[in-house]
Motif scaffolding. Structure first.
Motif, PDB file in Angstrom:
ATOM      1  N   SER A 252       4.376  46.116  25.878  1.00 17.57           N
ATOM      2  CA  SER A 252       4.643  46.460  24.482  1.00 17.57           C
ATOM      3  C   SER A 252       3.596  45.780  23.612  1.00 17.57           C
ATOM      4  CB  SER A 252       6.040  46.015  24.056  1.00 17.57           C
ATOM      5  OG  SER A 252       6.220  46.166  22.663  1.00 17.57           O
ATOM      6  N   THR A 253       2.936  46.561  22.769  1.00 20.67           N
ATOM      7  CA  THR A 253       1.912  45.994  21.895  1.00 20.67           C
ATOM      8  C   THR A 253       2.484  45.451  20.589  1.00 20.67           C
ATOM      9  OG1 THR A 253       1.499  48.182  20.931  1.00 20.67           O
ATOM     10  CG2 THR A 253       0.143  47.531  22.826  1.00 20.67           C
ATOM     11  N   VAL A 254       3.797  45.602  20.381  1.00 24.84           N
ATOM     12  CA  VAL A 254       4.419  45.119  19.142  1.00 24.84           C
ATOM     13  C   VAL A 254       4.301  43.588  19.081  1.00 24.84           C
ATOM     14  CG1 VAL A 254       6.526  45.026  17.765  1.00 24.84           C
ATOM     15  CG2 VAL A 254       6.028  47.052  19.151  1.00 24.84           C
ATOM     16  N   GLY A 255       3.735  43.083  18.003  1.00 25.55           N
ATOM     17  CA  GLY A 255       3.620  41.647  17.823  1.00 25.55           C
ATOM     18  C   GLY A 255       2.415  41.011  18.489  1.00 25.55           C
ATOM     19  N   ALA A 256       1.571  41.807  19.153  1.00 26.34           N
ATOM     20  CA  ALA A 256       0.406  41.222  19.834  1.00 26.34           C
ATOM     21  C   ALA A 256      -0.568  40.613  18.830  1.00 26.34           C
ATOM     22  CB  ALA A 256      -0.286  42.281  20.691  1.00 26.34           C
ATOM     23  N   GLY A 257      -0.798  41.305  17.724  1.00 28.15           N
ATOM     24  CA  GLY A 257      -1.687  40.758  16.703  1.00 28.15           C
ATOM     25  C   GLY A 257      -1.136  39.493  16.066  1.00 28.15           C
ATOM     26  N   ASP A 258       0.188  39.440  15.900  1.00 36.38           N
ATOM     27  CA  ASP A 258       0.818  38.242  15.347  1.00 36.38           C
ATOM     28  C   ASP A 258       0.606  37.051  16.279  1.00 36.38           C
ATOM     29  OD1 ASP A 258       1.763  40.152  13.557  1.00 36.38           O
ATOM     30  OD2 ASP A 258       3.685  40.323  14.583  1.00 36.38           O
ATOM     31  N   TYR A 284      -3.346  34.735  23.651  1.00 36.52           N
ATOM     32  CA  TYR A 284      -2.013  34.911  23.075  1.00 36.52           C
ATOM     33  C   TYR A 284      -1.710  36.384  22.819  1.00 36.52           C
ATOM     34  CZ  TYR A 284       0.027  30.306  22.499  1.00 36.52           C
ATOM     35  OH  TYR A 284       0.647  29.102  22.748  1.00 36.52           O
ATOM     36  N   GLY A 285      -2.688  37.124  22.323  1.00 37.32           N
ATOM     37  CA  GLY A 285      -2.468  38.543  22.095  1.00 37.32           C
ATOM     38  C   GLY A 285      -2.210  39.299  23.385  1.00 37.32           C
ATOM     39  N   ALA A 286      -2.964  38.973  24.423  1.00 35.24           N
ATOM     40  CA  ALA A 286      -2.767  39.621  25.720  1.00 35.24           C
ATOM     41  C   ALA A 286      -1.415  39.267  26.311  1.00 35.24           C
ATOM     42  CB  ALA A 286      -3.891  39.209  26.674  1.00 35.24           C
ATOM     43  N   ALA A 287      -1.002  38.007  26.160  1.00 26.69           N
ATOM     44  CA  ALA A 287       0.296  37.592  26.682  1.00 26.69           C
ATOM     45  C   ALA A 287       1.424  38.344  25.992  1.00 26.69           C
ATOM     46  CB  ALA A 287       0.476  36.082  26.502  1.00 26.69           C
ATOM     47  N   ALA A 288       1.335  38.497  24.668  1.00 32.84           N
ATOM     48  CA  ALA A 288       2.376  39.210  23.931  1.00 32.84           C
ATOM     49  C   ALA A 288       2.458  40.666  24.363  1.00 32.84           C
ATOM     50  CB  ALA A 288       2.115  39.122  22.429  1.00 32.84           C
ATOM     51  N   ALA A 289       1.294  41.290  24.606  1.00 29.86           N
ATOM     52  CA  ALA A 289       1.281  42.694  25.016  1.00 29.86           C
ATOM     53  C   ALA A 289       1.859  42.898  26.413  1.00 29.86           C
ATOM     54  CB  ALA A 289      -0.150  43.236  24.962  1.00 29.86           C
ATOM     55  N   SER A 290       1.928  41.846  27.194  1.00 27.75           N
ATOM     56  CA  SER A 290       2.468  41.953  28.554  1.00 27.75           C
ATOM     57  C   SER A 290       3.955  41.651  28.619  1.00 27.75           C
ATOM     58  CB  SER A 290       1.713  40.999  29.494  1.00 27.75           C
ATOM     59  OG  SER A 290       1.996  39.649  29.181  1.00 27.75           O
ATOM     60  N   LEU A 291       4.570  41.346  27.457  1.00 24.25           N
ATOM     61  CA  LEU A 291       5.991  41.007  27.404  1.00 24.25           C
ATOM     62  C   LEU A 291       6.776  42.113  26.697  1.00 24.25           C
ATOM     63  CD1 LEU A 291       5.686  37.248  26.366  1.00 24.25           C
ATOM     64  CD2 LEU A 291       6.278  38.132  28.632  1.00 24.25           C
ATOM     65  N   PRO A 292       8.061  42.259  27.003  1.00 25.54           N
ATOM     66  CA  PRO A 292       8.862  43.300  26.350  1.00 25.54           C
ATOM     67  C   PRO A 292       9.212  42.937  24.915  1.00 25.54           C
ATOM     68  CG  PRO A 292      10.231  42.009  27.840  1.00 25.54           C
ATOM     69  CD  PRO A 292       8.817  41.544  28.049  1.00 25.54           C
ATOM     70  N   GLY A 293       9.380  43.959  24.080  1.00 26.33           N
ATOM     71  CA  GLY A 293       9.798  43.757  22.698  1.00 26.33           C
ATOM     72  C   GLY A 293       8.809  42.933  21.911  1.00 26.33           C
ATOM     73  N   THR A 294       9.335  42.129  20.981  1.00 23.44           N
ATOM     74  CA  THR A 294       8.483  41.206  20.224  1.00 23.44           C
ATOM     75  C   THR A 294       8.714  39.784  20.718  1.00 23.44           C
ATOM     76  OG1 THR A 294      10.187  41.198  18.498  1.00 23.44           O
ATOM     77  CG2 THR A 294       8.280  42.605  18.151  1.00 23.44           C
ATOM     78  N   GLN A 295       8.890  39.645  22.014  1.00 25.36           N
ATOM     79  CA  GLN A 295       9.107  38.338  22.625  1.00 25.36           C
ATOM     80  C   GLN A 295       7.880  37.470  22.415  1.00 25.36           C
ATOM     81  OE1 GLN A 295      10.567  38.657  26.597  1.00 25.36           O
ATOM     82  NE2 GLN A 295      10.159  36.526  27.101  1.00 25.36           N
TER      83      GLN A 295
END
Length: 313
Positions: A252-258, A284-295
């Motif tokens: 999920s790419t939601v929150g990756a930029g954050d 950090y952006g790559a890690a967020a994109a590899s996690l579900p939701g805005t985790q």
């Protein structure tokens, strides 16, 4: 210590599908989750997960169900009482990592509530290293709201004011660039292109740099430009650096930029050089994109792959 302001928080509902989204059809979901969200909240959650101190300022009614999710996030939150309730955003993701988002506008804030949010942000910013102003503005809030916050914080603290980062889009970002002189902006390529009246869809880092140089350092102190799967670009007065993420499976790419912004701020507060700040932002952006939701990614979620950073001319 880092402070974030989320003027338009959201309860982020993420639905994961076992197959691509089919508009107009009935589909069974594979899973679903809810997170306390909004850009500033997302940044704060990533910072706290790294073990750093952070205070999240947000407007929140005492009886808002959002508070349950917020308390579950473990954030130190400064809640500004308001009448309306937090909006809900829906993200639908498929096995290829393609995300479809439906964002609601949020509750309208009154002039008195707007002033209370500004005052609370000024109070929370005492002694802070960074103030992060992030996300869309709710109905009733003028486009120059972030400019007002920046002016209020700097008027009170002067040379002791925190560095200020802004992650916004559209008229709110345009107002900040025109009148706020933030220390850092974090647009993505689409937002940067809209700001200067051109298209950067699919543009490489060098092209984005040529555009960003019209803003740095004349209008803003620095720019962290996220380019999606193509990585990110850091532009400072004395140099520019580009990097691409390591291979990951996008969930999920939601929150990756954050999360990228959180990584940058964390690296800057510990004194890292620009290339290392960009490298941590990418991780950090790559890690967020590899996690579900805005985790929010924790340190253990950061990818191990090499992040090559190149200095651009």
């Amino acid at each position: 210590m880092i402070v974030t302001l989320t003027a338009n928080p959201s309860l982020d509902r993420t639905v994961t599908l076992p197959a691509p989204l089919q508009p107009g059809e009935v589909q069974a979901a594979q899973s679903a989750r809810e997170d306390a969200g909004g850009k500033g909240i997302n940044v704060a959650r990533a910072i706290v997960a790294a073990g750093a101190a952070c205070t999240a300022v947000l407007p929140l009614a005492a009886d808002d169900p959002f508070d349950t999710a917020l308390r579950g996030s473990g954030l130190d939150a400064h809640r500004v009482p308001v009448a309306g309730h937090v909006r809900a955003n829906l993200a639908i993701t498929d096995p290829a990592g393609i995300t479809t988002k439906l964002n609601l506008p949020g509750a309208r804030l009154s002039p008195d509530e707007i002033s209370a949010v500004v005052d609370a942000t000024v109070t929370a910013s005492a002694g802070a290293d960074w103030l992060v102003l992030a996300g869309s503005l709710p109905p009733g809030v003028p486009d120059d709201f972030y400019v007002r916050v920046i002016g209020a914080v700097r008027a009170v603290y002067g040379a002791e004011a925190p560095r200020i980062a802004v992650d916004a889009a559209g008229p709110a970002l345009a107002a900040v660039v025109a009148h706020g002189r933030p220390d850092l902006i974090k647009p993505n390529d689409e937002e940067l292109g809209e700001l200067v009246g051109t298209s950067l869809d699919g543009a490489d880092a060098q092209t984005a740099l040529d555009v960003a140089r019209a803003l740095v350092p004349e209008r803003v102190g620095a720019a962290l430009v996220t380019l999606g799967a193509r990585g990110a670009l850091l532009v400072e007065p004395d140099g520019a650096w580009a990097a691409v993420p390591p291979p990951i499976r996008v969930v999920s790419t939601v929150g990756a930029g954050d999360s990228s912004l959180a990584g940058y701020v964390l690296a800057q507060t510990r004194g890292d050089e620009p290339d290392e700040r960009l490298r941590l932002a990418i991780r950090y952006g790559a890690a967020a994109a590899s996690l579900p939701g805005t985790q929010a990614p924790a340190l253990g979620d950061l990818p191990d792959g090499d992040v090559r950073v190149t200095r651009l001319s």
